[in-house]
Design a protein around this motif. Structure first.
Motif, PDB file in Angstrom:
ATOM      1  N   MET A   1      31.574  41.107 -37.829  1.00  0.00           N
ATOM      2  CA  MET A   1      30.512  41.210 -36.817  1.00  0.00           C
ATOM      3  C   MET A   1      31.130  41.092 -35.426  1.00  0.00           C
ATOM      4  SD  MET A   1      27.145  38.803 -36.363  1.00  0.00           S
ATOM      5  CE  MET A   1      26.025  39.048 -35.005  1.00  0.00           C
ATOM      6  N   SER A   2      30.863  42.085 -34.569  1.00  0.00           N
ATOM      7  CA  SER A   2      31.460  42.083 -33.238  1.00  0.00           C
ATOM      8  C   SER A   2      30.799  41.045 -32.340  1.00  0.00           C
ATOM      9  CB  SER A   2      31.328  43.469 -32.602  1.00  0.00           C
ATOM     10  OG  SER A   2      29.962  43.815 -32.463  1.00  0.00           O
ATOM     11  N   LYS A   3      31.589  40.489 -31.447  1.00  0.00           N
ATOM     12  CA  LYS A   3      31.082  39.487 -30.510  1.00  0.00           C
ATOM     13  C   LYS A   3      30.396  40.193 -29.345  1.00  0.00           C
ATOM     14  CE  LYS A   3      32.629  35.817 -32.624  1.00  0.00           C
ATOM     15  NZ  LYS A   3      33.079  36.490 -33.854  1.00  0.00           N
ATOM     16  N   PRO A   4      29.334  39.600 -28.770  1.00  0.00           N
ATOM     17  CA  PRO A   4      28.636  40.219 -27.642  1.00  0.00           C
ATOM     18  C   PRO A   4      29.516  40.289 -26.401  1.00  0.00           C
ATOM     19  CG  PRO A   4      27.856  37.983 -27.997  1.00  0.00           C
ATOM     20  CD  PRO A   4      28.741  38.305 -29.155  1.00  0.00           C
ATOM     21  N   ASP A   5      29.265  41.287 -25.571  1.00  0.00           N
ATOM     22  CA  ASP A   5      29.992  41.443 -24.322  1.00  0.00           C
ATOM     23  C   ASP A   5      29.412  40.458 -23.306  1.00  0.00           C
ATOM     24  OD1 ASP A   5      31.131  42.202 -21.916  1.00  0.00           O
ATOM     25  OD2 ASP A   5      31.064  44.345 -22.377  1.00  0.00           O
ATOM     26  N   ILE A   6      30.208  39.486 -22.912  1.00  0.00           N
ATOM     27  CA  ILE A   6      29.701  38.442 -22.011  1.00  0.00           C
ATOM     28  C   ILE A   6      29.269  39.010 -20.666  1.00  0.00           C
ATOM     29  CG2 ILE A   6      31.942  37.805 -21.014  1.00  0.00           C
ATOM     30  CD1 ILE A   6      30.985  34.859 -21.190  1.00  0.00           C
ATOM     31  N   ASP A   7      29.884  40.124 -20.247  1.00  0.00           N
ATOM     32  CA  ASP A   7      29.539  40.713 -18.953  1.00  0.00           C
ATOM     33  C   ASP A   7      28.137  41.322 -18.938  1.00  0.00           C
ATOM     34  OD1 ASP A   7      31.921  40.041 -17.727  1.00  0.00           O
ATOM     35  OD2 ASP A   7      32.939  41.837 -18.449  1.00  0.00           O
ATOM     36  N   HIS A   8      27.513  41.432 -20.100  1.00  0.00           N
ATOM     37  CA  HIS A   8      26.147  41.948 -20.184  1.00  0.00           C
ATOM     38  C   HIS A   8      25.121  40.817 -20.156  1.00  0.00           C
ATOM     39  CE1 HIS A   8      27.470  45.989 -22.229  1.00  0.00           C
ATOM     40  NE2 HIS A   8      28.091  45.756 -21.087  1.00  0.00           N
ATOM     41  N   HIS A   9      25.560  39.614 -19.871  1.00  0.00           N
ATOM     42  CA  HIS A   9      24.692  38.437 -19.914  1.00  0.00           C
ATOM     43  C   HIS A   9      24.598  37.756 -18.547  1.00  0.00           C
ATOM     44  CE1 HIS A   9      25.630  39.175 -24.100  1.00  0.00           C
ATOM     45  NE2 HIS A   9      24.707  38.308 -24.478  1.00  0.00           N
ATOM     46  N   ILE A  10      23.394  37.299 -18.219  1.00  0.00           N
ATOM     47  CA  ILE A  10      23.157  36.504 -17.011  1.00  0.00           C
ATOM     48  C   ILE A  10      22.683  35.127 -17.457  1.00  0.00           C
ATOM     49  CG2 ILE A  10      21.777  36.213 -14.915  1.00  0.00           C
ATOM     50  CD1 ILE A  10      21.592  39.245 -14.732  1.00  0.00           C
ATOM     51  N   PHE A  11      23.456  34.121 -17.143  1.00  0.00           N
ATOM     52  CA  PHE A  11      23.129  32.736 -17.484  1.00  0.00           C
ATOM     53  C   PHE A  11      22.417  32.122 -16.274  1.00  0.00           C
ATOM     54  CE2 PHE A  11      26.871  34.211 -19.640  1.00  0.00           C
ATOM     55  CZ  PHE A  11      26.688  33.823 -20.963  1.00  0.00           C
ATOM     56  N   PHE A  12      21.238  31.549 -16.485  1.00  0.00           N
ATOM     57  CA  PHE A  12      20.508  31.051 -15.318  1.00  0.00           C
ATOM     58  C   PHE A  12      19.652  29.837 -15.648  1.00  0.00           C
ATOM     59  CE2 PHE A  12      17.011  33.285 -17.213  1.00  0.00           C
ATOM     60  CZ  PHE A  12      15.845  32.764 -16.645  1.00  0.00           C
ATOM     61  N   ASP A  13      19.250  29.164 -14.576  1.00  0.00           N
ATOM     62  CA  ASP A  13      18.377  28.005 -14.694  1.00  0.00           C
ATOM     63  C   ASP A  13      17.715  27.782 -13.346  1.00  0.00           C
ATOM     64  OD1 ASP A  13      17.323  25.584 -16.026  1.00  0.00           O
ATOM     65  OD2 ASP A  13      18.551  24.506 -14.587  1.00  0.00           O
ATOM     66  N   GLY A  14      16.505  27.250 -13.358  1.00  0.00           N
ATOM     67  CA  GLY A  14      15.811  26.946 -12.114  1.00  0.00           C
ATOM     68  C   GLY A  14      15.269  25.527 -12.129  1.00  0.00           C
ATOM     69  N   GLU A  15      15.169  24.934 -10.955  1.00  0.00           N
ATOM     70  CA  GLU A  15      14.532  23.625 -10.802  1.00  0.00           C
ATOM     71  C   GLU A  15      13.280  23.814  -9.957  1.00  0.00           C
ATOM     72  OE1 GLU A  15      15.464  21.132 -12.508  1.00  0.00           O
ATOM     73  OE2 GLU A  15      17.358  22.018 -13.190  1.00  0.00           O
ATOM     74  N   THR A  16      12.208  23.149 -10.336  1.00  0.00           N
ATOM     75  CA  THR A  16      10.919  23.388  -9.685  1.00  0.00           C
ATOM     76  C   THR A  16      10.345  22.140  -9.026  1.00  0.00           C
ATOM     77  OG1 THR A  16       9.643  22.935 -11.709  1.00  0.00           O
ATOM     78  CG2 THR A  16      10.447  25.194 -11.377  1.00  0.00           C
ATOM     79  N   LEU A  17       9.395  22.395  -8.130  1.00  0.00           N
ATOM     80  CA  LEU A  17       8.719  21.335  -7.375  1.00  0.00           C
ATOM     81  C   LEU A  17       7.208  21.471  -7.522  1.00  0.00           C
ATOM     82  CD1 LEU A  17      10.710  21.723  -4.033  1.00  0.00           C
ATOM     83  CD2 LEU A  17      10.965  19.837  -5.667  1.00  0.00           C
ATOM     84  N   PRO A  18       6.468  20.386  -7.301  1.00  0.00           N
ATOM     85  CA  PRO A  18       5.000  20.475  -7.318  1.00  0.00           C
ATOM     86  C   PRO A  18       4.490  21.268  -6.117  1.00  0.00           C
ATOM     87  CG  PRO A  18       5.765  18.204  -7.559  1.00  0.00           C
ATOM     88  CD  PRO A  18       6.929  19.011  -7.109  1.00  0.00           C
ATOM     89  N   THR A  19       3.235  21.636  -6.179  1.00  0.00           N
ATOM     90  CA  THR A  19       2.605  22.344  -5.075  1.00  0.00           C
ATOM     91  C   THR A  19       2.559  21.472  -3.820  1.00  0.00           C
ATOM     92  OG1 THR A  19       0.620  23.584  -4.398  1.00  0.00           O
ATOM     93  CG2 THR A  19       0.267  21.552  -5.633  1.00  0.00           C
ATOM     94  N   ASN A  20       2.547  22.123  -2.670  1.00  0.00           N
ATOM     95  CA  ASN A  20       2.293  21.428  -1.408  1.00  0.00           C
ATOM     96  C   ASN A  20       1.085  22.032  -0.694  1.00  0.00           C
ATOM     97  OD1 ASN A  20       3.361  23.866  -0.604  1.00  0.00           O
ATOM     98  ND2 ASN A  20       4.733  22.985   0.947  1.00  0.00           N
ATOM     99  N   ARG A  21       0.334  22.870  -1.424  1.00  0.00           N
ATOM    100  CA  ARG A  21      -0.839  23.520  -0.839  1.00  0.00           C
ATOM    101  C   ARG A  21      -2.016  22.553  -0.757  1.00  0.00           C
ATOM    102  NH1 ARG A  21      -1.853  28.867  -4.218  1.00  0.00           N
ATOM    103  NH2 ARG A  21      -3.914  28.464  -3.305  1.00  0.00           N
ATOM    104  N   ALA A  22      -2.560  22.422   0.425  1.00  0.00           N
ATOM    105  CA  ALA A  22      -3.668  21.490   0.631  1.00  0.00           C
ATOM    106  C   ALA A  22      -4.890  21.880  -0.188  1.00  0.00           C
ATOM    107  CB  ALA A  22      -4.025  21.426   2.113  1.00  0.00           C
ATOM    108  N   ASP A  23      -5.153  23.191  -0.316  1.00  0.00           N
ATOM    109  CA  ASP A  23      -6.341  23.621  -1.060  1.00  0.00           C
ATOM    110  C   ASP A  23      -6.221  23.306  -2.543  1.00  0.00           C
ATOM    111  OD1 ASP A  23      -4.291  25.543  -1.272  1.00  0.00           O
ATOM    112  OD2 ASP A  23      -5.713  27.136  -1.746  1.00  0.00           O
ATOM    113  N   VAL A  24      -5.026  23.422  -3.089  1.00  0.00           N
ATOM    114  CA  VAL A  24      -4.822  23.122  -4.499  1.00  0.00           C
ATOM    115  C   VAL A  24      -4.958  21.615  -4.731  1.00  0.00           C
ATOM    116  CG1 VAL A  24      -3.168  23.160  -6.404  1.00  0.00           C
ATOM    117  CG2 VAL A  24      -3.355  25.124  -4.862  1.00  0.00           C
ATOM    118  N   ILE A  25      -4.370  20.822  -3.853  1.00  0.00           N
ATOM    119  CA  ILE A  25      -4.456  19.368  -3.996  1.00  0.00           C
ATOM    120  C   ILE A  25      -5.906  18.901  -3.858  1.00  0.00           C
ATOM    121  CG2 ILE A  25      -3.759  17.159  -2.967  1.00  0.00           C
ATOM    122  CD1 ILE A  25      -1.128  18.561  -2.162  1.00  0.00           C
ATOM    123  N   GLU A  26      -6.646  19.515  -2.941  1.00  0.00           N
ATOM    124  CA  GLU A  26      -8.073  19.174  -2.773  1.00  0.00           C
ATOM    125  C   GLU A  26      -8.846  19.526  -4.040  1.00  0.00           C
ATOM    126  OE1 GLU A  26     -11.857  20.377   0.124  1.00  0.00           O
ATOM    127  OE2 GLU A  26      -9.813  20.930   0.685  1.00  0.00           O
TER     128      GLU A  26
END
Length: 303
Positions: free
Chosen positions: A1-26
């Motif tokens: 079984m051939s190994k995948p081409d690593i150059d065809h892959h994008i490794f990613f991750d994100g970090e998130t924050l809560p809303t700061n919208r006044a209307d949503v908090i209200e």
């Protein structure tokens, strides 16, 4: 079984924050109700004074898990075996004005990430495989939602409807390891595989760290997560670093102290401008599509 081409892959991750919208908090505040087992006026009054603020704070904190309301703190990614690049949505400090979240920085962050993904697609002639931990259930759709809210164009191939078993589109290390519906933290999976684990910081601490202005700590943590998920992917698929052809090296002449000092100075300058340290982010958030180095070189906030 051939190994995948690593150059065809994008490794990613994100970090998130809560809303700061006044209307949503209200809106969230208006939805808070007194517990049904309370009826005495004095008990209700005490609950409002003592408990309601905490209930609201918790409700706001949970918006970080919803791309329709949360915000991006940082994004980190790597193309193939290339360097990890990372940036935050914080604008830099200017004079007496401290660094802080900036919605326009967030828009640029998303736009530049998608632009980098599209460059890979154009380079390889097909959509790249996105790799991350719990990205089918969270990151992929979260970024899609947030992009729509902010008016950022999402690539037409972005796999928002990808199923966990469609590993050509999305390789979710959690699902691949535990099966559909199973759960395991990235840190625990890294521990199982004998890979480096996190120290005293995790994703649940991001919002509080952001409030303290620890943007660099968040950016570095985000980049480290991408390095870890790439290492996990390599172990799961059995990917190995390409062998380097050996060369016959002639015996070097004995160096003088001055020659050795000059060689060390040159090596330090080279390292500071390349992989191994943490250079500044190049304009446009543009990592090389086929990078020669696999060193971790997380970078500063996007311009």
């Amino acid at each position: 079984m051939s190994k995948p081409d690593i150059d065809h892959h994008i490794f990613f991750d994100g970090e998130t924050l809560p809303t700061n919208r006044a209307d949503v908090i209200e809106h969230l505040d208006a939805k808070i109700e007194v517990p049904s087992n309370m009826s005495k006026p004095e008990t209700i009054e005490a609950w409002y004074a003592e408990k309601r603020p905490g209930v609201l704070k918790e409700a706001v904190a949970k918006t970080s898990f919803d791309g329709g309301f949360g915000r991006i703190a940082s994004i980190a990614f790597a193309v193939g075996n290339g360097p990890v690049v990372s940036a935050t949505s914080a604008r830099p400090a200017v004079g007496d004005v401290p660094a802080a979240y900036d919605i326009e920085k967030e828009r640029k962050l998303l736009g530049r990430f998608f632009a980098a993904c599209n460059r890979v697609r154009n380079h390889i002639g097909k959509p790249p495989t996105l790799v991350g931990h719990n990205i089918v259930a969270f990151d992929v759709r979260w970024l899609w939602k947030r992009s729509i809210v902010l008016g950022v164009e999402v690539p037409e191939w972005w796999p928002v409807e990808a199923k966990p078993w469609q590993k050509e589109a999305v390789f979710d290390t959690m699902t691949v390891w535990e099966g559909v519906g199973g759960r395991i933290s990235q840190d625990r999976l890294a521990l199982a595989l004998g890979l480096p684990t996190k120290s005293d910081f995790d994703g649940l601490m991001v919002a509080d760290a952001w409030e303290r202005g620890e943007f660099e700590r968040i950016r570095t943590y985000n980049g480290d997560d991408v390095e870890t998920v790439r290492s996990i992917w390599k172990r799961i698929v059995g990917w190995r670093e390409p062998a380097v052809a050996s060369e016959t090296v002639a015996e070097a002449p004995v160096e003088t102290k001055e020659e050795r000092d000059a060689a060390v100075d040159a090596a330090v300058k080279t390292s500071q401008n390349g992989a191994g340290f943490k250079p500044g982010l190049r304009p446009g958030f543009r990592p090389a599509v086929r990078a020669e180095s696999s060193a971790h070189a997380t970078t500063g906030a996007a311009a």
